[in-house]
Enzyme design. Structure first.
Site, mmCIF file in Angstrom:
data_model
loop_
_atom_site.group_PDB
_atom_site.id
_atom_site.type_symbol
_atom_site.label_atom_id
_atom_site.label_comp_id
_atom_site.label_asym_id
_atom_site.label_seq_id
_atom_site.Cartn_x
_atom_site.Cartn_y
_atom_site.Cartn_z
ATOM 1 N N ASP A 1 0.823 -1.219 0.000
ATOM 2 C CA ASP A 1 0.000 0.000 0.000
ATOM 3 C C ASP A 1 0.856 1.267 0.000
ATOM 4 O O ASP A 1 0.670 2.161 0.836
ATOM 5 C CB ASP A 1 -0.922 0.025 1.223
ATOM 6 C CG ASP A 1 -1.693 -1.273 1.391
ATOM 7 O OD1 ASP A 1 -2.258 -1.752 0.402
ATOM 8 O OD2 ASP A 1 -1.721 -1.806 2.523
ATOM 9 N N GLU B 1 -11.473 0.256 -2.436
ATOM 10 C CA GLU B 1 -10.716 0.609 -1.235
ATOM 11 C C GLU B 1 -9.548 1.522 -1.612
ATOM 12 O O GLU B 1 -9.445 1.997 -2.733
ATOM 13 C CB GLU B 1 -10.185 -0.675 -0.571
ATOM 14 C CG GLU B 1 -9.300 -1.507 -1.487
ATOM 15 C CD GLU B 1 -8.884 -2.834 -0.877
ATOM 16 O OE1 GLU B 1 -9.162 -3.049 0.313
ATOM 17 O OE2 GLU B 1 -8.277 -3.649 -1.591
#
Length: 507
Positions: free
Chosen positions: A28, A196
């Site tokens: 991420d 997301e």
């Protein structure tokens, strides 16, 4: 000590680079440019220290310079390993003369920390919004001075997912003053699932949300835009695997260069190697970004590039995050992480000069290291590599050695005075252990693991540091909870210690 060649270098030395730019589990990733410097952070889950800070000047060569979060909070919640919990996808930004990181803990809420110098000390975490299931926050300071935060939801905690929520924060960015609800609802979009990882920006009067969907492994990267911050947002898939070998090109950061080039940094989930980091070229057309191969083909949905011309930035020396360690420093190298908040007396770099002393810690579960907080490990740094250490087990630790860790794990070392190789399958469930015993051991032993494509691991040992003898069967490294496999060292037992003279990572 001269370490062997780095096992993965993305800079090809001829003005081009290869992907991934980091063949390591920097999950991420988010990046911000300030002046001529780029700063990256990433998820770290329950590993400590947390929130790595990496620095680059050319987007290809990266150095690990610190961790923004020395210990996980709340302190009592991370005394023992909390696999898959802790720090999820963060966002790093620069505003009003300081750096900001908003990060989520899916069991506690969204936190913010700040620093004047990203390589220095960061502030203590402030809980911006408490609650279970709040993930992937990203702030936006609007032109009128208002502060917004967009975030996703973890269905495992909140019973809702595939939606993005918009909040307004106070001027200090530390607490919520308004909740606008779902600003983008993936359930109302065809074929969308697991929306997301949003990243928020404003450009030419448009509000943009860069967000992946479709799941980490098979998914894609989308971009949403609207004239009003509250929508309605239109969407476009801008990066997908297509015919490339790079599955699920997933969330990351849009950054520019001082000369106006733009690039997208994202991750790919590569099983035991974790979520590795890629760099894609970006151009814009009609208010939408073209990424990867779309830059040259004009396709709205580009595919990841494997080799490309480097960004037009000043040439930089080769740089990679650290791996090898001769344990000569006064502090542990930045590559090392524990499985939980460490105790004060777990290790020493001064008790034996040139060695790391690990003080044996009691097994949490006899015969199973899965929930041992005292494993000292680092990320897999390349597709193929070796790791070698020198163990002196004369300090009385019941067991100590070199470990490759995940849902399954294996280690080679000393157990009750004998040289062993131990494999444990399904360590998080009902572990099945396999022991291969060699000979009684006195003195030092060189331990090695060679990792080959696919995470195939072969352990060996040497008594002279020259001739290595294989021990045990080949072991295939396995993922952990949301993370790749890790490699490192440990000492366990009711008392005693083990000394490690070095840890050398090479090709």
């Amino acid at each position: 000590m001269a370490f062997s060649a780095e096992p993965w270098v993305a800079d090809l030395g001829n003005g081009t680079y290869k992907n991934p730019i980091l063949h390591a589990d920097y999950s991420d990733p988010d990046v911000v440019r300030v002046g001529d410097d780029y700063w990256m952070t990433s998820s770290s889950f329950s590993h400590v220290p947390a929130l790595p800070i990496l620095h680059s000047k050319d987007l290809v060569n990266w150095q690990l310079v610190t961790h923004a979060l020395p210990r996980l909070v709340p302190e009592a919640g991370f005394v023992t390993p909390q696999h898959g919990k802790g720090v999820w996808a963060p966002a790093i930004r620069h505003h009003a003369g300081k750096f900001w990181i908003y990060y989520p803990d899916p069991d506690y809420g969204i936190y913010v920390i700040t620093a004047k110098d990203p390589a220095g000390k960061w502030s203590e975490p402030v809980l911006v919004k408490g609650g279970r299931g709040l993930i992937d926050p990203c702030p936006l300071w609007d032109d009128d001075g208002r502060v917004y935060l967009i975030h996703g939801w973890a269905k495992s905690r909140a019973m809702v997912g595939n939606v993005l929520t918009l909040l307004e924060l106070n001027a200090e960015g530390t607490t919520v003053i308004d909740d606008f609800g779902y600003v983008i609802n993936g359930d109302k979009l065809p074929n969308y699932r697991t929306l997301e990882g949003p990243k928020f920006l404003k450009r030419d009067g448009w509000y943009y949300v860069f967000a992946p969907a479709g799941g980490v492994k098979p998914g894609w990267q989308s971009v949403f835009r609207a004239k009003s911050i509250r929508g309605p947002y239109e969407d476009r898939i801008v990066l997908a695997q297509g015919k490339s070998p790079v599955n699920g090109p997933h969330q990351g950061a849009l950054v520019d260069t001082p000369k106006g080039e733009e690039w997208f940094i994202h991750f790919q989930d590569k099983d035991a190697y974790g979520r590795i980091v890629h760099l894609q070229p970006v151009t814009w057309k009609d208010g939408w970004p073209l990424m990867g191969t779309g830059v040259t083909s004009g396709e709205k949905t580009g595919e990841p590039v494997l080799v490309h011309k480097k960004p037009a930035l000043p040439a930089q020396p080769i740089a990679v995050p650290p791996t090898s360690d001769d344990f000569a420093a006064k502090k542990l190298g930045l590559q090392w992480q524990w499985q939980a908040n460490p105790g004060k007396h777990w290790y020493s770099l001064t008790e034996k000069s040139g060695s790391l002393r690990l003080f044996a810690q009691p097994e949490t579960v006899p015969g199973n290291l899965y929930d041992a907080p005292y494993l000292l490990m680092q990320k897999f740094p390349a597709l193929e590599f070796s790791a070698t250490t020198v163990l002196d087990a004369s300090g009385g630790a019941a067991q100590a050695g070199l470990i490759v860790f995940g849902f399954d794990y294996a280690w080679v070392g000393v157990r009750d005075g004998r040289l062993v190789q131990v494999t444990v399958d399904k360590a998080s469930e009902k572990p099945k252990a396999n022991y291969v015993t060699a000979e009684a051991l006195t003195g030092k032993v060189h331990l090695r693991v060679e990792v080959r494509d696919g995470g195939k691991c072969r352990f060996s040992y040497s008594l002279d540091g020259k001739t290595f003898t294989p021990l045990g069967a080949e072991f295939t490294a396995n993922v952990g909870r949301w993370v790749g496999a890790k490699v490192g060292i440990f000492a366990a037992g009711a008392s005693g210690h083990a000394d490690f003279e070095e840890f050398i990572v090479g090709q």
